[in-house]
Structure formats: structure tokens, C-alpha cells
Design a protein around this motif. Structure first.
Motif, PDB file in Angstrom:
ATOM      1  N   ARG A   1       0.745  -0.942  -0.439  1.00 44.64           N
ATOM      2  CA  ARG A   1       0.407  -0.124  -0.534  1.00 44.64           C
ATOM      3  C   ARG A   1       0.805   1.231   0.201  1.00 44.64           C
ATOM      4  N   ASP A   2       1.900   1.450   0.652  1.00 42.14           N
ATOM      5  CA  ASP A   2       3.026   2.045   0.259  1.00 42.14           C
ATOM      6  C   ASP A   2       3.523   2.537  -0.185  1.00 42.14           C
ATOM      7  N   LYS A   3       2.990   2.097  -1.546  1.00 40.20           N
ATOM      8  CA  LYS A   3       3.546   2.121  -3.252  1.00 40.20           C
ATOM      9  C   LYS A   3       2.582   2.580  -3.561  1.00 40.20           C
ATOM     10  N   VAL A   4       1.067   2.459  -3.732  1.00 35.91           N
ATOM     11  CA  VAL A   4       0.092   2.961  -3.680  1.00 35.91           C
ATOM     12  C   VAL A   4       0.262   4.777  -4.211  1.00 35.91           C
ATOM     13  N   LEU A   5       0.359   5.123  -5.516  1.00 39.27           N
ATOM     14  CA  LEU A   5      -0.267   6.779  -5.904  1.00 39.27           C
ATOM     15  C   LEU A   5      -1.039   7.463  -5.361  1.00 39.27           C
ATOM     16  N   GLY A   6      -2.421   6.752  -5.836  1.00 40.50           N
ATOM     17  CA  GLY A   6      -3.285   7.023  -5.444  1.00 40.50           C
ATOM     18  C   GLY A   6      -4.432   5.971  -6.490  1.00 40.50           C
ATOM     19  N   VAL A   7      -6.047   6.635  -6.410  1.00 41.01           N
ATOM     20  CA  VAL A   7      -6.947   6.295  -7.091  1.00 41.01           C
ATOM     21  C   VAL A   7      -7.636   7.426  -7.593  1.00 41.01           C
ATOM     22  N   GLY A   8      -7.769   6.579  -9.652  1.00 44.14           N
ATOM     23  CA  GLY A   8      -8.834   7.889 -10.052  1.00 44.14           C
ATOM     24  C   GLY A   8      -9.690   7.166 -10.266  1.00 44.14           C
ATOM     25  N   LEU A   9     -10.796   8.028 -10.169  1.00 51.05           N
ATOM     26  CA  LEU A   9     -12.218   7.549  -9.560  1.00 51.05           C
ATOM     27  C   LEU A   9     -12.582   8.228 -10.855  1.00 51.05           C
ATOM     28  N   VAL A  10     -13.698   7.560 -12.086  1.00 47.26           N
ATOM     29  CA  VAL A  10     -13.706   7.959 -13.306  1.00 47.26           C
ATOM     30  C   VAL A  10     -15.421   7.723 -13.574  1.00 47.26           C
ATOM     31  N   SER A  11     -15.635   8.765 -13.981  1.00 48.98           N
ATOM     32  CA  SER A  11     -17.261   8.253 -14.376  1.00 48.98           C
ATOM     33  C   SER A  11     -17.827  10.133 -14.849  1.00 48.98           C
ATOM     34  N   TYR A  12     -19.264   9.839 -15.334  1.00 45.10           N
ATOM     35  CA  TYR A  12     -20.188  10.572 -16.195  1.00 45.10           C
ATOM     36  C   TYR A  12     -19.817  11.769 -15.949  1.00 45.10           C
TER      37      TYR A  12
END
Length: 446
Positions: A162-173
Motif C-alpha cells: 500500500r505504501d507504493k500506491v500513488l492513488g485512485v483515479g475515479l472516473v465517471s460521466y
């Protein structure tokens, strides 16, 4: 490889040599130190493997500067040496390449009827995926909690640090307010309008979350995956339940004034048509979108019954896939409806290509997954026949390299791009939201 690197560099090196007002900076480092790091890292990514000498030639920076930047990237674990390259007459140069396992990102595609989650490494390679029923029937609190649970489960399954996870790209309409991280539409229900989905998901996951448009994400994903020529101006038609669009010019997404541009599903093709929930009349989506095509099938004598379409259903992705499969199998009524949809999309592709002088149009999204060949053929025919600049250059219509997962993968790519732009790892405050430009809210230059 040399041509690829040179073309990417031509589009990225200018900011190194210019000040804020356009004046020349006598020392290109280090008023833009983080951008320099990002540019070098992006060149290494695009080239797969490259020598320091080639980086000097591609960027115009000095050899000591390149050596220092590469050293920093290696200390951060983002870059590793990859063996010796071919000799050009002297000593064989040492090559460097990305370290794919150095960082990861997550992409979440939030659709009305389905949700797709992917985990990708720093090179953009998908290492884990899952999908589940959408959250349209849930209030936002419960829906986002479900998404967070699934993201955590997927990261655990993939055994990602988890320390290597940069973040989350949440995509929607859309429409969206990317800065605030909210949807500006009462879809799937009124409760979602204005709800701070990016902040709430970030709090649940303890990771930065960046909200973006699904079509824009799908478009930039093509650039990252090397599917388009780096200097090209290309468009993306994204079709899931609805229809969206994105335009990328030399690796940069066209954003407009509020990042709600290129919504081709809501261009009018009939000024006297029915009013659309968006406020316009005769919108393309209401003639060519999957929901519209399914409704047309239900009013076509015998077709709805033959394909067992549900008149009361709202899972238009599943129903449209059944219709598209019948069109591929040669059912004349089904094929006629799909070809009519494709013809309308061809008009939209011509409009997009004419407005932005595009050289490529990418077809992405789950609704192109089954009948993509029909859409590609018909849209290409319209583009060849009607595009304004057709005598100056051709416009290719091609399928997305990421297929039905293009938006989710693109969301993860947008987070990876923040690494390239900032030249830094995960922000110290892991739950700190990312700005639309990819920076943590209080990030400072390296």
C-alpha cells in the motif's frame, strides 16, 4: 525509438527553457525542477530503455544535469539500469528503464450499472481487475463504501504494498466539478448530485482520489499505452451506457474551461428533437446510444421478443451487448439498428475531427466491445467521405488498445501521470486529495 523520444521531447522540452512569461531561463534547471524530473521519467517510460546520452540529445539538458536527474530517480526506486545498449562507435552505453514495481495506481470506473476496478504498475501494465454490479440503486454513502471494500480486496489479492500506491483515479460521466470532486448530475439518483465522492472515497481508502471524466480518461490512456503517435491530435469516442468524447493533443487532454468539453453525446443532431435531460434538444445520445438502440429494438416487430430483451429493464449495457451479438451473427433487424447508430456516431466523429483537426479517432468503452467492427467500418466510411481536411491528411478510426476497460485503465493512468508531472512519490498525507493537475493540495516542488 530515437524518433519516438525526439517527438515526445519536442512537445515537452519547451517549458524547461521558458519562464512563466515566456522569457528564456538561462539555467533551465531549476525553476522547473519537478517538471524536468517528470519529463525525463516520461521519456524513459516511452522509450522502454534509453541511455543517458540519448536523454541528453532528447531534452537539450547537459550531461551532468541528466546524470543527476537519473541518479535521483534511481535513488527513489523509479528507474533501474537495464544493461548495455548498442555501441555507436565507442563504449557501449548503460541503459535505464522504469522499475514497474516501484509504484502502483488504481482505476475505478463508476457506471450506472457496473463498476470496474483495475490495478496497474508504473509502466501502466494491468496486474489485477475486477467488476461488479453498479451502485445506481444505492445511496452514495453505501455505494462508495462498497467501492472502497472492493478496492481494498483487489489490492490485497494482488499483494500490492500500500505504501507504493500513488492513488485512485475515479472516473465517471459528467458534468463534473473536478476541483471539488463532485458530480453535477442527478444520476444515477438525485442523492449523487453534488455529493463529495472523491473526498469520501479518499477518506475510506486512506489514499488520494482524483475524479475525472470517463471519456477523457480513456483518451489519455491510449497515449500512455503507446497506441498513438506522440505528437498526434486524436479524439476518443467513449460509449458505455451513454456517449462521451475526449481529445488529446501531444499528450495533453483538452480540458476547456471546466473540464466538461467534447461531450459529443450531447451535440444536437435534430434541432427539433425531443428535449434531453441535459437541457439540449435532439442529442446524439438519444438517437445512437445503447439505451436508445435497445428502445428502438423493443419497438421493432419481433426483435425484442426474439432477443429476450426486457421492456422494464434498465441494464442497457447487457441488453445492448445481446443486440450487438445478434447484429454480428447476421440478424438483419439487429444489424440495421447497430449500423444506424454507427452512422450517427460517424457524423459525430466528423464533427469532432473537423473542430479539432484530428488525425485519429479511437473507439473505446464496453459498448464497442461486441459490435466494434461494425462501428469502426461505418464510422471510417463517414470520416473518409465527409471530413473537412480529408484532402490534407487521412483520419484513422481505430479500436482502443484497452477495450471495454479503457476508462478504468485511463483513470489509473491519470494518477500515474501525476507522478510524472510532479517527479515525486506518494504524498506524505496518504488521504490528501489530488488536485485536477495531479498535485497534492499543498505539494511543493522537489
Amino acid at each position: 525509438m530515437e524518433l519516438l523520444v525526439r517527438r515526445i521531447a519536442e512537445n515537452k522540452v519547451a517549458f524547461v527553457h521558458q519562464g512563466v512569461g515566456g522569457g528564456t531561463v538561462t539555467s533551465p534547471i531549476w525553476a522547473t525542477r519537478t517538471k524536468t524530473r517528470g519529463m525525463v521519467l516520461d521519456l524513459i517510460r516511452a522509450a522502454r530503455a534509453i541511455s543517458r546520452v540519448e536523454l541528453v540529445g532528447a531534452t537539450g539538458l547537459t550531461a551532468p544535469t541528466i546524470s543527476e536527474v537519473v541518479r535521483e530517480l534511481m535513488v527513489d526506486g523509479l528507474v533501474v539500469e537495464a544493461g548495455l545498449g548498442a555501441s555507436t562507435g565507442g563504449k557501449r552505453p548503460m541503459l535505464v528503464q522504469l522499475n514497474p514495481s516501484a509504484r502502483y495506481s488504481v482505476g475505478v470506473q463508476l457506471e450506472r450499472n457496473t463498476c470496474v476496478i483495475v490495478v496497474v504498475d508504473l509502466a501502466g501494465r494491468q496486474i489485477a481487475r475486477m467488476s461488479f454490479s453498479g451502485v445506481s440503486s444505492m445511496p452514495p454513502e453505501r455505494g462508495l463504501s462498497s467501492v472502497a471494500t472492493q478496492v481494498n480486496a483487489l489490492l490485497d489479492t494482488a499483494a500490492v504494498d500500500r505504501d507504493k500506491v500513488l492513488g485512485v483515479g475515479l472516473v465517471s460521466y459528467g458534468p463534473q466539478d473536478r476541483q471539488a470532486g463532485v458530480l453535477l448530475t442527478p444520476q444515477p439518483t438525485e442523492e449523487w448530485f453534488g455529493y463529495p465522492i472523491a473526498d469520501r472515497l479518499a477518506e475510506s481508502l486512506g489514499l488520494p482520489v482524483l475524479l475525472d471524466n470517463d471519456a477523457a480518461a480513456a483518451a489519455i490512456g491510449e497515449y500512455w499505452m503507446g497506441a498513438v503517435e506522440p505528437r498526434s491530435a486524436y479524439g476518443c469516442i467513449y460509449m458505455a451506457t451513454g456517449i462521451g468524447g475526449g481529445v488529446v493533443i501531444a499528450g495533453e487532454v483538452y480540458r476547456g474551461s471546466s473540464s466538461n468539453g467534447v461531450e459529443i453525446g450531447h451535440i444536437s443532431i435534430d434541432v427539433n428533437g425531443d428535449e434531453c435531460p441535459c437541457g439540449n434538444r435532439g442529442c446524439l445520445e438519444n438517437y445512437a446510444g445503447p439505451a436508445a438502440v435497445v428502445r428502438q429494438a423493443l419497438t421493432t416487430p419481433g426483435l425484442g421478443q426474439r432477443l429476450a430483451l426486457d421492456p422494464a429493464g434498465d441494464d442497457f449495457l447487457t441488453e445492448f451487448a445481446r443486440l450487438a451479438a445478434a447484429a454480428n451473427a447476421g440478424d438483419p433487424a439487429a444489424r440495421g439498428l447497430v449500423e444506424r447508430s454507427a452512422r450517427y456516431l460517424g457524423y459525430a466523429a466528423v464533427t469532432m475531427a473537423t473542430l479539432f483537426d484530428l488525425d485519429t479517432v479511437v473507439l473505446a468503452g464496453p459498448s464497442f466491445a461486441v459490435a466494434g467492427s461494425i462501428y469502426q467500418s461505418v464510422i471510417q466510411e463517414e470520416v473518409d467521405r465527409r471530413t473537412f481536411a480529408r484532402r490534407a491528411h487521412p483520419v484513422r478510426v481505430v479500436p482502443s488498445v484497452s477495450g471495454s476497460d479503457a476508462a478504468a485503465i485511463g483513470g489509473a493512468v491519470l494518477v500515474l501521470q501525476s507522478e510524472l508531472t510532479l517527479g515525486r512519490g506518494r504524498p506524505t498525507d496518504s488521504a490528501q486529495p489530488l488536485s485536477p493537475e495531479g498535485e497534492a493540495a499543498d505539494a511543493t516542488a522537489v
